[in-house]
Design an enzyme around this catalytic site. Sequence first.
Site, mmCIF file in Angstrom:
data_model
loop_
_atom_site.group_PDB
_atom_site.id
_atom_site.type_symbol
_atom_site.label_atom_id
_atom_site.label_comp_id
_atom_site.label_asym_id
_atom_site.label_seq_id
_atom_site.Cartn_x
_atom_site.Cartn_y
_atom_site.Cartn_z
ATOM 1 N N PRO A 87 41.589 36.684 36.380
ATOM 2 C CA PRO A 87 40.699 36.990 35.062
ATOM 3 C C PRO A 87 39.607 38.162 35.470
ATOM 4 C CG PRO A 87 40.662 34.548 36.409
ATOM 5 C CD PRO A 87 41.477 35.824 37.064
ATOM 6 N N TYR A 88 39.228 38.734 34.279
ATOM 7 C CA TYR A 88 38.330 39.944 34.325
ATOM 8 C C TYR A 88 37.245 39.522 33.546
ATOM 9 C CZ TYR A 88 36.639 44.481 33.560
ATOM 10 O OH TYR A 88 35.651 45.456 33.334
#
Length: 69
Positions: free
Chosen positions: A2-3
Amino acid sequence: MPYVNIKITKEGVTDKQKKQLMEGVTQLLVDVLNKNPDTTIVVIDEVDTDNWGIGGVPVTELREKASKE
């Protein structure tokens, strides 16, 4: 992996507060999506209020107007 990109106006946010945001967002992704915290990336961008507009008006101008009311 995830970013998450958090954008906030540059108005005196402390390093401690930014760390709390990073920790909190990471934990949220762990709790809700079962993501691995070791591969979760959180980036905080601080934007000058001259470069952030609401309703076509820079936030700097909105803040100045609000302080006079």
